[in-house]
Design an enzyme around this catalytic site. Structure first.
Site, PDB file in Angstrom:
ATOM      1  N   HIS B 245       0.847  -1.195   0.000  1.00  0.00           N
ATOM      2  CA  HIS B 245       0.000   0.000   0.000  1.00  0.00           C
ATOM      3  C   HIS B 245       0.886   1.250   0.000  1.00  0.00           C
ATOM      4  CE1 HIS B 245      -2.451   3.145   1.884  1.00  0.00           C
ATOM      5  NE2 HIS B 245      -3.527   2.445   1.565  1.00  0.00           N
ATOM      6  N   ARG B 296      -2.535   1.081  -4.482  1.00  0.00           N
ATOM      7  CA  ARG B 296      -2.383  -0.375  -4.507  1.00  0.00           C
ATOM      8  C   ARG B 296      -2.611  -0.849  -5.941  1.00  0.00           C
ATOM      9  NH1 ARG B 296      -7.035  -2.447  -0.545  1.00  0.00           N
ATOM     10  NH2 ARG B 296      -7.689  -0.376   0.139  1.00  0.00           N
ATOM     11  N   LYS B 299      -6.045  -0.453  -8.035  1.00  0.00           N
ATOM     12  CA  LYS B 299      -6.955   0.505  -7.410  1.00  0.00           C
ATOM     13  C   LYS B 299      -6.878   1.820  -8.190  1.00  0.00           C
ATOM     14  CE  LYS B 299      -8.402   0.565  -3.342  1.00  0.00           C
ATOM     15  NZ  LYS B 299      -9.775   0.633  -2.785  1.00  0.00           N
ATOM     16  N   ASP B 302      -5.227   8.492  -6.835  1.00  0.00           N
ATOM     17  CA  ASP B 302      -5.718   9.445  -5.839  1.00  0.00           C
ATOM     18  C   ASP B 302      -4.599  10.465  -5.628  1.00  0.00           C
ATOM     19  OD1 ASP B 302      -6.102  10.782  -3.355  1.00  0.00           O
ATOM     20  OD2 ASP B 302      -7.180   9.093  -2.498  1.00  0.00           O
ATOM     21  N   CYS B 304      -3.491  12.140  -3.262  1.00  0.00           N
ATOM     22  CA  CYS B 304      -2.631  12.097  -2.068  1.00  0.00           C
ATOM     23  C   CYS B 304      -1.417  11.201  -2.297  1.00  0.00           C
ATOM     24  CB  CYS B 304      -3.407  11.659  -0.834  1.00  0.00           C
ATOM     25  SG  CYS B 304      -3.814   9.916  -0.736  1.00  0.00           S
ATOM     26  N   TYR B 305      -1.539  10.226  -3.195  1.00  0.00           N
ATOM     27  CA  TYR B 305      -0.391   9.355  -3.466  1.00  0.00           C
ATOM     28  C   TYR B 305       0.683  10.052  -4.305  1.00  0.00           C
ATOM     29  CZ  TYR B 305      -3.279   5.758  -1.448  1.00  0.00           C
ATOM     30  OH  TYR B 305      -4.063   5.042  -0.581  1.00  0.00           O
ATOM     31  N   ASP B 372      -8.599  14.466  -4.050  1.00  0.00           N
ATOM     32  CA  ASP B 372      -8.336  13.110  -4.525  1.00  0.00           C
ATOM     33  C   ASP B 372      -8.359  13.101  -6.058  1.00  0.00           C
ATOM     34  OD1 ASP B 372      -8.913  10.545  -5.514  1.00  0.00           O
ATOM     35  OD2 ASP B 372     -10.270  10.001  -3.888  1.00  0.00           O
ATOM     36  N   ASP B 379      -9.970  18.887   0.516  1.00  0.00           N
ATOM     37  CA  ASP B 379      -9.885  18.864   1.978  1.00  0.00           C
ATOM     38  C   ASP B 379      -8.449  19.166   2.384  1.00  0.00           C
ATOM     39  OD1 ASP B 379      -8.341  16.375   2.039  1.00  0.00           O
ATOM     40  OD2 ASP B 379     -10.203  15.393   1.454  1.00  0.00           O
ATOM     41  N   HIS B 382      -5.765  16.303   1.428  1.00  0.00           N
ATOM     42  CA  HIS B 382      -5.380  16.220   0.013  1.00  0.00           C
ATOM     43  C   HIS B 382      -4.669  17.495  -0.454  1.00  0.00           C
ATOM     44  CE1 HIS B 382      -8.117  12.730  -0.070  1.00  0.00           C
ATOM     45  NE2 HIS B 382      -7.319  12.319  -1.026  1.00  0.00           N
TER      46      HIS B 382
END
Lengths: 331, 488
Positions: B245, B296, B299, B302, B304-305, B372, B379, B382
């Site tokens: 992850h 992942r 998936k 996003d 934030c990654y 995201d 938010d 993020h």
């Protein structure tokens, strides 16, 4: 956040709480970046701080922490205090497990609901129904990280034969539904190769290789299945070269026609109709086979990496160039 | 292999074998591509600043009650977003921030998610990092009011026999907590060999067959001879709890880099860097997903990654993974026009250009703040991790051997302190990270440039240096501009 029902009574208005002195969060500080609390939340957490201050552990603390948790399931201090209270007053942990079922389903993505369950389950030492409950939770969100890691903890911690027994079938079903579910692939690796005291036999390795290859044949661009194949090979120290016959048809541009459709080679299943070839993970795999063969192998791997860099996987151009550079330097 | 020039596909390949995962993937790709077609790759600085100022000064709406136990995070995300955007907070609000943060310090040590809550490793990291940004020495400045003795006692009380740490009393074990503990210990100078004993082995045990790291592993212990012998964690199996992850991998890898200088020369645990790298590069989405990062395998991407995933590459450089420098002549940056995309020499193994485009074109919310992905709302979380992601994609910050030796020569020993050599190592290894002159890549107008962030701490270099120089009682040698190494 769930909306409070109209007949919700704040703790400040509950006669049985009259003896508790609520503690406001900030004393003499005008906080920066504050949260605009609802009156109900402020009330409940003021009383929670009041209880923490006096160290009271009683039945009513369970009522209070439940209200705080319902409004904010990530309030780890409320969970922690609740757990300590349960132990202190000798409350039924079985009832608590039942009670938190609903919370777990409602707040799947919260660390605390799962950790609380873990503490309870470890204390009661009765995991008989847990896997079934978790299956119902995973039906809601089949890739939920907390639920999966918790399921894995349940298996590893209790380590009971009858609990492990059903896991392969369960994973089979999940991968039947969606062969791209990486959580299910990981779980398959966990139950097959990471179980304590079980040496993985050669026939199991073979079975898992065949399983992964069958799934690759259905959707050759599915990275989850390729990662699993690599994982099994790495785990069993099997050279990648052992899979060259299998991989090669996936690196071509067309789905090969089987000469005799009556003969199915389970070890080397061919890509299904509809496959988009060449498949990037197959080219990568073939290059990996060549790379370990020394200088001549590297010479064969380089055009494969170049094709990835320039045509088939251009977003990772830098990585494929890095691989070429590393291989040339090492050869 | 025959080479046919096909146009890039619009969707990730599903091999005409659709499943729930591939259907969701398709939907997302359509949304992302529609967004890319509309916008320009310009960082809307003023909209984001307004978003941040509103959160900081006015506060967060009631839906943030779900983060009432993460108040230090709300503070840190907001303050560090300002720092990445090269904006300093005014003295009055700085003092209010310090006073707020100090209200979270627990009487028994460490920081809590809010006043009156229990001490916890995660808010401890967020509080100390926030203090690195706004704090100062002296009365009321925060730094000298951190109770380091109690903090150390708290850390030791959370330590488990397998080398891991629980995040709080009766709390869970996971690599986020260990990352937060190590950064906190580094910053305020409380690292000891006892504190980190066996921790590297725990981190290594979290690496999965895919190459990335899981949240935790499950320990098995050898039977004890008697009750007084310490528990011995068996080296195998240590099954992973959860799949590889991005968030956990960043934390585990950063923890590994923080622990590496203290590994014994013999018998040290190890991680598989090659497999980790392969997994890490595969987290970057293809052109169909505009080059954003996922957390992942299979998936959705996003924003934030961008930090958790993109940030891993700077850390991998500390483990010897450095991209191949192209033999292209260097072009000075000022030659690039204000809107022209400038491509310099790029040593990175991930696609820095694509990730910047992803953030600029899809992660910015038109009303300010980052997110995201569309059509989600922005938010605080993020906003920081998209901006920090933009920062790692723009700047290449690596451990500089030259800076390391400067720091070593300038070190003032404190022989009266038991672990002075440990302190020296921690200080020099943490602060030798430097940005190489001329190695930044800015997509879009020059005004898109944001500050570089320390790859281990996610603080600016200045803030990292300031707080560490204070706690280690050192004077930092002046930084000289690092010239790029000669190109062959």
């Amino acid at each position: 956040m769930p909306v409070q029902s109209e007949d919700y009574v704040p703790f400040a208005q509950r006669p049985e709480w009259a003896d508790v002195v609520p503690v406001p969060q900030y004393d003499g500080v005008q906080p920066l970046a504050p949260i605009f609390y609802t009156p109900e939340y402020k009330d409940a957490t003021d009383y929670f701080r009041g209880i923490v201050k006096t160290g009271e552990m009683s039945e009513r603390v369970l009522v209070l922490t439940e209200e705080v948790i319902r409004m904010n399931p990530a309030h780890y201090s409320a969970w922690q205090y609740r757990y300590r209270t349960l132990l202190a007053i000798n409350a039924s942990l079985k009832d608590e497990l039942e009670f938190t079922k609903g919370l777990a389903i409602a707040h799947l993505k919260t660390y605390q609901v799962w950790h609380h369950r873990r503490l309870l389950l470890a204390a009661t030492n009765d995991p008989a129904d847990e896997l079934r409950f978790l299956e119902s939770v995973l039906n809601v969100d089949v890739k939920n990280y907390h639920t999966w890691s918790y399921r894995q903890w349940v298996l590893a911690h209790f380590d009971r034969e009858e609990m492990w027994a059903g896991e392969v079938d369960y994973v089979d079903r999940l991968l039947e539904e969606d062969l791209r579910n990486n959580s299910a692939w990981h779980h398959r690796f966990f139950i097959t190769f990471q179980r304590a005291g079980k040496d993985t036999r050669e026939d199991v390795v073979k079975r898992e290789l065949v399983f992964a290859k069958q799934k690759i044949a259905l959707a050759p661009n599915n990275m989850s299945a390729w990662n699993y194949l690599r994982g099994v090979l790495d785990y069993s120290h099997t050279p990648y070269a052992s899979q060259e016959d299998f991989v090669r048809p996936y690196t071509g541009t067309q789905v090969p026609l089987s000469f005799d459709s009556d003969v199915i080679d389970v070890e080397n299943p061919l890509p299904s109709e509809g496959s988009r070839l060449p498949a990037v993970p197959a080219i990568e795999f073939l290059a990996d086979i060549y790379e370990v063969e020394g200088k001549e192998g590297v010479d064969e791997a380089i055009p494969l990496w170049k094709s990835l860099a320039e045509e088939h996987d251009t977003i990772r151009k830098k990585y494929w160039e890095y691989r070429i550079h590393e291989a040339v330097t090492a050869a | 292999m025959t080479s046919v020039n096909q146009p890039l596909p619009k969707h990730a390949l599903d091999d005409e074998y659709p499943t729930k995962t591939s259907a969701l993937q398709r939907e997302t790709e359509d949304i992302l591509q529609a967004h890319v077609a509309q916008g320009a790759p310009t960082l809307d600085r003023s909209a984001h600043l307004q978003f941040l100022i509103r959160n900081l000064v006015q506060g967060f709406p009631a839906r943030y009650i779900s983060q009432d136990a993460s108040q230090p995070w709300l503070m840190y995300w907001t303050l560090q977003s300002f720092s990445v955007l090269q904006v300093a907070v005014d003295p009055v609000n700085k003092q209010r921030a310090i006073d707020t943060i100090m209200a979270w310090q627990h009487p028994d040590g460490g920081f809590a998610g809010g006043s009156g809550q229990a001490a916890h490793l995660l808010p401890t990291y967020a509080s100390i990092c926030s203090l690195a940004i706004v704090g100062r020495p002296g009365p009321g400045g925060g730094w000298d009011q951190i109770d380091r003795e109690k903090l150390y006692k708290l850390f030791m009380s959370l330590k488990q026999p397998d080398g891991s740490f629980i995040v709080s009393e009766h709390g869970e074990v996971d690599v986020r907590g260990i990352y937060c503990l190590l950064v906190s210990a580094y910053l305020v100078d409380i690292l000891t060999p006892e504190l980190i004993e066996d921790t590297a082995a725990f981190i290594a045990s979290c690496q999965t067959y895919e190459g990335g790291f899981a949240s935790a592993s499950h320990p098995y212990y050898a039977a004890q001879e008697d009750k007084n012998t310490p528990l011995q964690c068996i080296s195998s199996p240590r099954p992973n709890l959860g799949e590889a992850h991005g968030g956990y991998t960043y934390c585990a890898l950063a923890a590994w880099v923080l622990l590496k200088p203290f590994l014994p020369e013999e018998g040290a645990p190890s991680i598989d860097v090659k497999r980790l790298l392969r997994w890490a590069v595969n987290m970057q989405g293809s052109e169909t997903e505009v080059g954003g990062f996922r957390g992942r395998t299979n998936k959705l991407i996003d924003g934030c990654y961008s930090w958790w995933g993109g940030g891993e590459f700077a850390l991998l450089e500390a483990l010897g993974v450095s991209g191949h420098r192209e033999h292209a002549p260097l072009r000075p940056q000022h030659e690039a026009g204000p809107t022209e995309e400038w491509v310099g020499s790029d040593d990175s193994v991930f696609n820095r250009d694509a990730m910047q485009r992803f953030i600029l074109l899809t992660a910015q919310h038109p009303a300010g703040g980052l997110r995201d992905k569309p059509p989600k709302h922005p938010d605080a979380y993020h906003t920081l991790y998209c901006l920090a992601g933009l920062s790692v994609a723009q700047h290449r910050v690596t451990q500089s051997p030259a800076r390391r030796s400067e720091l070593r020569s300038a070190w003032t020993p404190k022989p009266e302190i038991k672990y002075d050599m440990v302190r020296k190592t921690a200080f020099t290894e943490a602060l030798c990270w430097s940005e190489e002159e001329g190695s930044s890549i800015i997509i879009g107008p020059a005004s898109n440039r944001v500050n570089a962030s320390h790859p281990l701490f996610n603080l600016t270099m200045t803030h990292s240096e300031g707080i560490m120089a204070h706690f280690y009682k050192q004077t930092l040698p002046k930084r000289f501009v690092r010239a790029p190494p000669k190109v062959a």
